[in-house]
Scaffold this active site. Structure first.
Site, PDB file in Angstrom:
ATOM      1  N   ASP A   1      -1.063   1.383  -4.400  1.00 46.83           N
ATOM      2  CA  ASP A   1      -1.926   0.299  -4.881  1.00 46.83           C
ATOM      3  C   ASP A   1      -3.324   0.805  -5.236  1.00 46.83           C
ATOM      4  OD1 ASP A   1      -2.602   0.610  -2.157  1.00 46.83           O
ATOM      5  OD2 ASP A   1      -3.366  -1.435  -2.041  1.00 46.83           O
TER       6      ASP A   1
ATOM      7  N   ASP B   1      -2.671   6.318  -3.909  1.00 54.42           N
ATOM      8  CA  ASP B   1      -1.519   5.706  -3.239  1.00 54.42           C
ATOM      9  C   ASP B   1      -1.005   4.578  -4.148  1.00 54.42           C
ATOM     10  OD1 ASP B   1      -3.422   3.723  -2.684  1.00 54.42           O
ATOM     11  OD2 ASP B   1      -2.519   3.262  -0.742  1.00 54.42           O
TER      12      ASP B   1
ATOM     13  N   ASP C   1      -5.892   2.126  -3.834  1.00 57.02           N
ATOM     14  CA  ASP C   1      -7.162   1.984  -3.124  1.00 57.02           C
ATOM     15  C   ASP C   1      -7.545   3.297  -2.440  1.00 57.02           C
ATOM     16  OD1 ASP C   1      -5.164   1.706  -1.202  1.00 57.02           O
ATOM     17  OD2 ASP C   1      -6.052  -0.041  -0.224  1.00 57.02           O
TER      18      ASP C   1
ATOM     19  N   SER D   1       0.822  -1.211   0.000  1.00 54.36           N
ATOM     20  CA  SER D   1       0.000   0.000   0.000  1.00 54.36           C
ATOM     21  C   SER D   1       0.859   1.265   0.000  1.00 54.36           C
ATOM     22  CB  SER D   1      -0.959  -0.053   1.181  1.00 54.36           C
ATOM     23  OG  SER D   1      -1.882   0.978   1.088  1.00 54.36           O
TER      24      SER D   1
END
Ligand code: MG
Length: 462
Positions: free
Chosen positions: A252, A250, A254, A108
């Site tokens: 990834d 961000d 999400d 993340s």
């Protein structure tokens, strides 16, 4: 987050996360994936479960992804390799492929030295805490059902993730109404997994896209967490371009942070609030879910639509998703993570962007005015290194002292300790993914929020 050579492998409801080459290595990735695969085989009584596997663009992703897919293949799973995609895209593809589970290789918002594995179940939701604990136990005990050679299957590639995800997001909004406005949007994808899908979505919505850090090569152009101090370039660029809005994903993809047309970072807390406002206006009242660290603004917005219910949960996407019924209006977290059930049960920056643009297309005013019309609080977020707090073992006694000190107030111990007083709240809890203690306070003024955080830290003896 500073580099911590001694940081342990973090195992939690959020999956496994560690430092590449130290605690996160190919054997760890293979064994964790195989343990999860074994869990799914037993829980669902399927010999050869289907797994969708995706990864964010970070440098270590190909290595750890190959190891994880080897682990899954080794327990007899059918593996569908989605390549570099946003984490929510894996959630979408689990549904599209009718897969039994998914796995995402991502750390993340953590910096480059980190990587991890995040589990998704057949509904495309992070497994609830009890299941996460069982998976961790199987990983620790090497409790894995390896198969023999005739049960091995070839890994399949599926490059349709981005297009499938975008198609679903477009169904949420009035695409033509947004396109008619001809918005100019600055998007900072931090060279992460949302580069292609983010740009393609905005283009499909008729936006002119100024794309910063738009190559999914995992070379993060700034510290990845989408918070104000890391997004000054984006703010400046929004002003310079005369853009309608700025978005930051961000690594990834999400989470999403939003910058208004004046180049003002309006805060990752507002992503969920703005999205909730648009969904409630469109769909009418219903159930919303947010974690305990999320601003009171969500309660204020829900109160504008009589009949709404806001469910508060422990921090972690799995906990929020678990509290959302099938027809929930929206769910999410104050870190810019918004869950839109019509798309998938994972926090999704693509859905968030489309919904914010829909809100702007419907509004007669620019984003700054939409934001200024919302109730305003001061929120502060502090981090304390567990080492400085006396180590993990010192935390539970500290939290007990804190809860005892405020026994006369509204106290929740669902996740750490949250204390609600008339004019604010403070939440103290250990992070699921990093060796830190988080202290979050919100009140009408910064001074009052500071005072709440100071008082709580004092009462806990930290
Ligand atoms: Mg993320």
């Amino acid at each position: 987050m500073p580099e911590m050579p001694d940081a342990p492998l973090m195992l939690s409801v959020s999956g496994a996360r560690g430092l590449v080459g130290r605690t996160m290595t190919p054997p760890v990735a293979a064994r964790f994936a195989a343990a999860y695969g074994t869990y799914v085989k037993r829980a669902r009584t399927i010999e050869a479960p289907t797994f969708c596997v995706g990864r964010d663009g970070r440098q270590s992703g190909a290595m750890l992804g190959a190891a994880a897919m080897a682990g899954l293949t080794g327990i007899g799973a059918r593996v569908i390799d989605l390549g570099v995609v946003a984490t929510p895209t894996v959630g979408v593809m689990i549904d599209r492929c009718d897969a039994d589970a998914g796995l995402v290789l991502t750390a993340s918002h953590n910096p480059k030295p980190w990587n991890g594995l995040k589990c998704l179940n057949g509904r495309g939701v992070a497994p609830p805490p009890g299941e996460a604990a069982a998976i961790i136990e199987m990983f620790r005990n090497d409790d894995i059902d390896w198969v023999e050679v005739d049960a091995l299957r070839p890994i399949e590639d599926d490059p349709a993730g981005d297009a499938t995800h975008i198609e679903r997001v477009l169904r949420l909004v009035d695409r033509d109404a947004i396109a008619r406005r001809g918005f100019r949007v600055v998007l900072d994808s931090i060279n992460g997994a949302g580069c292609r899908s983010g740009r393609d979505l905005l283009t499909a919505l008729g936006c002119t896209v100024v794309h910063l850090n738009g190559e999914p090569n995992g070379r993060f152009a700034h510290t990845p967490e989408p918070i104000e101090e890391n997004l000054r370039d984006l703010c400046a660029r929004v002003r310079a371009e005369g853009a309608t809005v700025g978005f930051a994903q961000d690594p990834d993809a999400d989470r999403l942070a939003v910058v208004d047309e004046q180049g003002r970072f309006i805060g990752e807390e507002y992503t969920l609030v703005l999205a909730a406002l648009q969904r409630l206006r469109t769909l009418g009242p219903g159930v919303l879910a947010a974690n305990l660290s999320t601003s009171r603004m969500i309660d204020d917005v829900a109160a504008q639509f009589p009949g709404c219910e806001v469910r508060r949960t422990a921090v972690g996407e799995a906990n929020v998703a678990a509290a959302m019924p099938e027809d929930a209006r929206i769910g999410g977290e104050g870190n810019g993570g918004v869950i839109v059930p019509d798309v998938c049960w994972v926090r999704d920056s693509l859905s968030s962007m489309a919904i914010v643009l829909a809100l702007l297309a419907e509004a007669e005013t620019p984003l700054s005015a939409v934001v200024d019309a919302l109730p305003r609080y001061a929120m502060l977020k502090r981090k304390v290194d567990l080492a400085d707090a006396g180590g993990r073992d010192a935390i539970d006694p500290a939290l007990e002292r804190l809860a005892a000190a405020y026994a006369g107030e509204r106290v929740s111990t669902v996740d750490g300790v949250r204390i609600d007083v008339a004019d604010g709240w403070v939440h103290v809890r250990p992070s699921n993914t990093e060796p830190i203690l988080r202290i979050i306070a919100e009140a009408n003024t910064v001074e009052r929020a500071e005072a709440l955080a100071d008082e709580a830290t004092g009462a806990a003896g930290l």
